[in-house]
Design an enzyme around this catalytic site. Structure first.
Site, mmCIF file in Angstrom:
data_model
loop_
_atom_site.group_PDB
_atom_site.id
_atom_site.type_symbol
_atom_site.label_atom_id
_atom_site.label_comp_id
_atom_site.label_asym_id
_atom_site.label_seq_id
_atom_site.Cartn_x
_atom_site.Cartn_y
_atom_site.Cartn_z
ATOM 1 C CD GLU A 1 -3.219 -1.267 1.654
ATOM 2 O OE1 GLU A 1 -3.677 -0.186 2.023
ATOM 3 O OE2 GLU A 1 -3.782 -2.364 1.811
HETATM 4 N N1 CAA Z 1 -6.839 11.547 -3.770
HETATM 5 C C1 CAA Z 1 -7.375 12.045 -4.907
HETATM 6 N N2 CAA Z 1 -6.665 12.272 -6.029
HETATM 7 C C2 CAA Z 1 -5.350 11.983 -5.994
HETATM 8 C C3 CAA Z 1 -4.717 11.465 -4.845
HETATM 9 C C4 CAA Z 1 -5.518 11.249 -3.700
HETATM 10 N N3 CAA Z 1 -5.019 10.754 -2.559
HETATM 11 N N4 CAA Z 1 -3.412 11.296 -5.129
HETATM 12 C C5 CAA Z 1 -3.234 11.687 -6.396
HETATM 13 N N5 CAA Z 1 -4.402 12.099 -6.918
HETATM 14 C C6 CAA Z 1 -4.663 12.635 -8.252
HETATM 15 C C7 CAA Z 1 -3.905 13.931 -8.478
HETATM 16 O O1 CAA Z 1 -4.620 15.059 -7.994
HETATM 17 C C8 CAA Z 1 -3.785 13.971 -9.986
HETATM 18 O O2 CAA Z 1 -5.003 14.364 -10.549
HETATM 19 P P1 CAA Z 1 -5.096 15.605 -11.611
HETATM 20 O O3 CAA Z 1 -4.260 15.235 -12.777
HETATM 21 O O4 CAA Z 1 -6.547 15.726 -11.895
HETATM 22 O O5 CAA Z 1 -4.546 16.795 -10.875
HETATM 23 C C9 CAA Z 1 -3.629 12.482 -10.327
HETATM 24 O O6 CAA Z 1 -4.177 11.737 -9.243
HETATM 25 C C10 CAA Z 1 -2.196 12.068 -10.539
HETATM 26 O O7 CAA Z 1 -1.511 12.386 -9.349
HETATM 27 P P2 CAA Z 1 0.064 12.501 -9.275
HETATM 28 O O8 CAA Z 1 0.554 13.384 -10.359
HETATM 29 O O9 CAA Z 1 0.404 12.862 -7.868
HETATM 30 O O10 CAA Z 1 0.519 11.013 -9.614
HETATM 31 P P3 CAA Z 1 1.939 10.362 -9.551
HETATM 32 O O11 CAA Z 1 2.111 9.515 -10.745
HETATM 33 O O12 CAA Z 1 2.988 11.387 -9.262
HETATM 34 O O13 CAA Z 1 1.818 9.325 -8.338
HETATM 35 C C11 CAA Z 1 1.953 8.495 -6.116
HETATM 36 C C12 CAA Z 1 1.564 9.662 -7.049
HETATM 37 C C13 CAA Z 1 1.588 8.983 -4.736
HETATM 38 C C14 CAA Z 1 3.417 8.160 -6.180
HETATM 39 C C15 CAA Z 1 1.095 7.253 -6.510
HETATM 40 O O14 CAA Z 1 1.502 6.705 -7.741
HETATM 41 C C16 CAA Z 1 1.131 6.152 -5.479
HETATM 42 O O15 CAA Z 1 0.464 6.246 -4.442
HETATM 43 N N6 CAA Z 1 1.895 5.069 -5.747
HETATM 44 C C17 CAA Z 1 1.904 3.900 -4.847
HETATM 45 C C18 CAA Z 1 0.861 2.923 -5.252
HETATM 46 C C19 CAA Z 1 0.590 1.931 -4.167
HETATM 47 O O16 CAA Z 1 0.342 2.292 -3.022
HETATM 48 N N7 CAA Z 1 0.590 0.654 -4.528
HETATM 49 C C20 CAA Z 1 0.242 -0.371 -3.597
HETATM 50 C C21 CAA Z 1 -0.587 -1.420 -4.270
HETATM 51 S S1 CAA Z 1 -2.027 -1.913 -3.460
HETATM 52 C C22 CAA Z 1 -1.597 -2.995 -2.242
HETATM 53 O O17 CAA Z 1 -0.479 -3.092 -1.821
HETATM 54 C C23 CAA Z 1 -2.752 -3.736 -1.669
HETATM 55 C C24 CAA Z 1 -2.427 -5.041 -1.021
HETATM 56 O O18 CAA Z 1 -2.482 -6.070 -1.633
HETATM 57 C C25 CAA Z 1 -2.172 -5.080 0.426
#
Ligand code: CAA
Length: 380
Positions: A363
């Site tokens: 996550e």
């Molecule tokens: N809420 C709403 N919108 C959001 C948001 C949030 N928390 N975070 C980002 N966004 C939106 C942004 O506003 C943006 O929208 P607009 O273009 O309309 O402005 C869009 O999403 C893209 O955002 P970013 O430019 O910030 O995206 P990024 O590519 O830079 O990535 C990141 C941001 C935080 C690194 C994200 O990619 C991330 O969280 N990566 C990790 C993914 C992850 O947690 N994977 C785990 C897999 S699930 C798992 O592990 C489950 C399991 O089995 C236990």
């Protein structure tokens, strides 16, 4: 400011504590050794309402708040983090995602069964080349009018083999980047959907982690969640709450290891006295307890933010970042307090140490949490 828990919170915490001691503790070492999915225990957790805790009772849920949820997560995780990750994924990713963003039909068809534990859910975002970089989805969902055709592979999916319903994130329009991503509800057994091999993991070995393969899977259009292009935001918003669940899992792993170390230090003797009488050990316990309390405050603050309707992106990320580090540090120290016994399975702390590591990875890794926190700090 009131730091005390309500009667209801104490009752639900105590119920989870009793359940963990009586139902999860027996067999936890064997399940870990054999990588055995805790099917019987999951069924009982469903009956107790632990699988849909925060869902509205009209969809079969417990209608509880996030504070109740993290209290339960901590208690389950003290004993068996393999069970608690199943609870976390079903509650904060799958049920939350469907309740918040699904249509009424999707809720009636899927959420009602997930919230009661009749069916189990999985959240499928990660791919071989899209773990942290979640926008780089290679799985495609091509729009064919009344349905989509899904192709690709998902990796490291919790509940991968045991789930019935899967929330799958896929790219529908590569040109649009993250705005071309959608989320879909996929059912086990649909043609072309195959569960890949089970991962042989360092920790949380009782949980069921698989790759999933989609080969021309037909997904009805009514199974898309939200408007076209909402999938990336769906994943991000859902993961923000998921991180509170994993933070509470990390807190539970740490406090479980601390409890064991404290008890052991009061009975184990060395140099003519119980080892807790040596400052070398007593100071370790003091450090462990202090960091656990600090983690607990961050976890509770994030849960409270969510319950108040405040933004919890940052507080959830801070709770996960800190609590997962505490889980690592405290479990390593708990093994040290146990000496040689800490290195063998029957004393439980070596398992907790192995389980702790995943809380810094899934996550969103610790580095991802720092991205979320620093962006939050610098956004205005
Ligand atoms: N809420 C709403 N919108 C959001 C948001 C949030 N928390 N975070 C980002 N966004 C939106 C942004 O506003 C943006 O929208 P607009 O273009 O309309 O402005 C869009 O999403 C893209 O955002 P970013 O430019 O910030 O995206 P990024 O590519 O830079 O990535 C990141 C941001 C935080 C690194 C994200 O990619 C991330 O969280 N990566 C990790 C993914 C992850 O947690 N994977 C785990 C897999 S699930 C798992 O592990 C489950 C399991 O089995 C236990």
């Amino acid at each position: 400011m009131d730091f005390s828990l309500s009667e209801e919170h104490l009752m639900i915490r105590d119920a989870a504590r009793d359940f963990a001691r009586t139902e999860l503790l027996p067999g936890v070492i064997e399940r870990d050794n054999q990588q055995k999915f805790p099917a019987e225990q999951v069924k009982k957790m469903g009956e107790l309402g632990f699988l849909g805790m925060m869902v509205d009772p009209k969809y079969g849920g417990g209608g509880m708040d996030t504070v109740s949820y993290v209290l339960v997560m901590e208690e389950l995780s003290k004993i068996d983090a393999s069970c608690s990750v199943i609870v976390s994924v079903n509650n904060s990713l799958v049920c939350y995602g469907l309740e918040k963003f699904g249509t009424e039909e999707q809720k009636q068809k899927y959420l009602t069964k997930l919230a009661t534990g009749e069916k189990l859910g999985a959240f499928c975002l990660s791919e071989p080349e899209a773990g942290s970089d979640a926008t780089s989805q290679r799985t495609t969902a091509i729009d064919k009018g009344d349905h989509y055709v899904l192709n690709g592979t998902k990796n490291w999916i919790t509940n991968g083999g045991s789930a019935d319903f899967y929330l799958v994130i896929a790219q529908t329009d590569k040109e649009k980047k993250h705005k071309g991503i959608n989320a879909f509800i996929v059912e086990k057994g649909w043609e072309g959907f195959e569960v890949g091999p089970k991962e042989d993991k360092l920790g949380i070995r009782g949980s069921d982690t698989h790759s999933l393969i989609f080969n021309d899977v037909k997904v009805p259009k009514e199974n898309r969640i939200g408007e076209d292009g909402f999938g990336f935001k769906f994943a991000m918003k859902t993961l923000s709450g998921g991180r509170i669940g994993i933070a509470s899992q990390a807190l539970g792993i740490a406090s479980g290891a601390y409890d064991l170390a404290r008890e052991y230090s009061k009975v184990r003797k060395a140099f003519g006295t119980e080892i807790c009488n040596h400052q070398a050990i007593a100071f370790k316990l003091a450090d462990m307890h202090t960091s656990i309390e600090a983690a607990r405050h961050l976890v509770m603050k994030a849960a409270w933010d969510k319950d108040q309707g405040n933004n919890y992106d940052m507080s959830g990320a801070m709770a996960k970042l800190y609590a997962s580090q505490v889980a690592m540090d405290v479990t390593v120290e708990a093994v040290q307090v146990h000496g040689g016994n800490g290195y063998v399975k029957e004393y439980h702390v070596e398992r907790l140490m192995r389980d702790a590591k995943i809380t810094q990875i899934y996550e969103g890794t610790s580095e991802i949490q720092k991205i979320v926190i620093s962006r939050g700090l610098l956004q205005d």
